[in-house]
Design an enzyme around this catalytic site. Structure first.
Site, PDB file in Angstrom:
ATOM      1  N   ASP A   1       0.891  -1.170  -0.074  1.00  0.00           N
ATOM      2  CA  ASP A   1       0.007  -0.012  -0.172  1.00  0.00           C
ATOM      3  C   ASP A   1       0.939   1.211  -0.152  1.00  0.00           C
ATOM      4  OD1 ASP A   1      -1.462   2.263   0.603  1.00  0.00           O
ATOM      5  OD2 ASP A   1      -2.711   1.294   2.214  1.00  0.00           O
TER       6      ASP A   1
ATOM      7  N   ASN B   1       3.219   2.913 -10.642  1.00  0.00           N
ATOM      8  CA  ASN B   1       1.955   2.882 -11.521  1.00  0.00           C
ATOM      9  C   ASN B   1       0.799   3.422 -10.642  1.00  0.00           C
ATOM     10  OD1 ASN B   1       0.145   2.033 -13.743  1.00  0.00           O
ATOM     11  ND2 ASN B   1      -0.245   0.613 -12.122  1.00  0.00           N
TER      12      ASN B   1
ATOM     13  N   TYR C   1      -6.682  15.693  -9.601  1.00  0.00           N
ATOM     14  CA  TYR C   1      -5.852  14.586 -10.402  1.00  0.00           C
ATOM     15  C   TYR C   1      -4.555  15.251 -11.324  1.00  0.00           C
ATOM     16  CZ  TYR C   1      -4.557  10.882 -13.848  1.00  0.00           C
ATOM     17  OH  TYR C   1      -4.159   9.972 -14.471  1.00  0.00           O
TER      18      TYR C   1
ATOM     19  N   LYS D   1      -0.492  15.005 -10.980  1.00  0.00           N
ATOM     20  CA  LYS D   1       0.407  14.516 -12.129  1.00  0.00           C
ATOM     21  C   LYS D   1       1.375  15.529 -12.333  1.00  0.00           C
ATOM     22  CE  LYS D   1      -0.953  10.237 -12.434  1.00  0.00           C
ATOM     23  NZ  LYS D   1      -0.213   9.095 -11.995  1.00  0.00           N
TER      24      LYS D   1
ATOM     25  N   THR E   1      -9.410   2.399 -18.607  1.00  0.00           N
ATOM     26  CA  THR E   1      -9.013   1.551 -17.436  1.00  0.00           C
ATOM     27  C   THR E   1      -9.990   2.067 -16.415  1.00  0.00           C
ATOM     28  OG1 THR E   1      -7.628   3.512 -16.379  1.00  0.00           O
ATOM     29  CG2 THR E   1      -6.584   1.948 -17.653  1.00  0.00           C
TER      30      THR E   1
END
Length: 242
Positions: free
Chosen positions: A61, A88, A165, A169, A200
């Site tokens: 985790d 990832n 998000y 990134k 995904t």
């Protein structure tokens, strides 16, 4: 200890992570699937093993330091080094709301996994990667991280404005650049990968690219030759602007 190269993929039990595992496994890598959920990790490795891929599940985790340390210990004891780390694991919690409507808790949770988790795993695994003759680190980023593209009205995803998000990134890309500066005198190469808009769980399978296509740049950066780039941001077509 096997002579094949080892690769740890966080969140490797599904999506781009799993497909990357499959492609690298076909190239002869020993695959370590990092998964929060032990049973999902086991399921993923069982699937890979049916394709004659050497795979092992590691409970990991990325938001839990004890879990990370225990993974380090396990890899150290069984393999003595780590050749490739693929960061990832990632989450997206914006729910489509505009920046001013985002709840702070969702911003914090996103950073907890996408930024702090990636940092913690990279920091913890570095001593093992330094024992590899040519370590590689691949950070899963996104074209949505690009400040250049985010501010270009002509850009494909200009209409998207997901603060948690997208900015997480962007921070991932900063990690890539700053770690690459620290590691510039070593044989380790660290780069950010933009897999493109891939179908995904993360986006409810709304992406138009297959996981096979999405994983291709990740595999490429994981297997860079010694004269390959470091500290860069790439998709399958080349350099992505910061």
């Amino acid at each position: 200890m096997g002579s094949s190269k080892t690769v740890l993929i966080t969140g490797g039990n599904k999506g781009i992570g799993f497909e990357t595992a499959r492609q690298l496994g076909k190239l002869g890598f020993t695959i370590l699937i990092g998964s929060r959920d032990a049973s999902r990790g086991q399921e993923a490795t069982a699937k890979l093993m049916t394709e004659k891929i050497d795979a092992k599940a590691i409970t990991l985790d990325v938001t839990n330091l004890d879990s990370i340390q225990s993974a380090v210990k396990q890899i150290d004891e069984q393999y003595g080094s780590l050749d490739v780390l693929i960061n990832n694991a990632g989450i997206s919690l914006d729910g489509g709301v505009s920046p001013s409507q985002l709840e702070l808790i969702n911003l914090k949770r996103t950073y907890e996994t996408n930024v702090f988790g990636m940092f913690s795993v990279t920091k913890a695994m570095l001593p093992l990667i330094k024992k590899s003759p040519a370590g590689r680190i691949v950070n899963l980023s996104s074209g949505l991280a690009s400040l250049t593209l985010n501010s270009d009205p002509e850009s494909e995803f200009y209409g998207l404005n997901l603060l948690a998000y997208m900015s997480s990134k962007t921070a991932v890309n900063a990690l890539t650049v700053l770690f690459s500066k620290e590691l510039s005198t070593t044989s380790i190469k660290i780069n950010s990968a933009d897999p493109g808009f891939t179908s995904t769980d993360l986006n409810g399978h709304s992406g138009y690219r297959s996981v096979e296509q999405g994983a291709s740049i990740v595999v490429k950066l994981a297997t860079l030759a010694n004269d390959g780039p470091t500290g860069g941001f790439f998709d399958e077509n080349g350099v992505v602007p910061w």
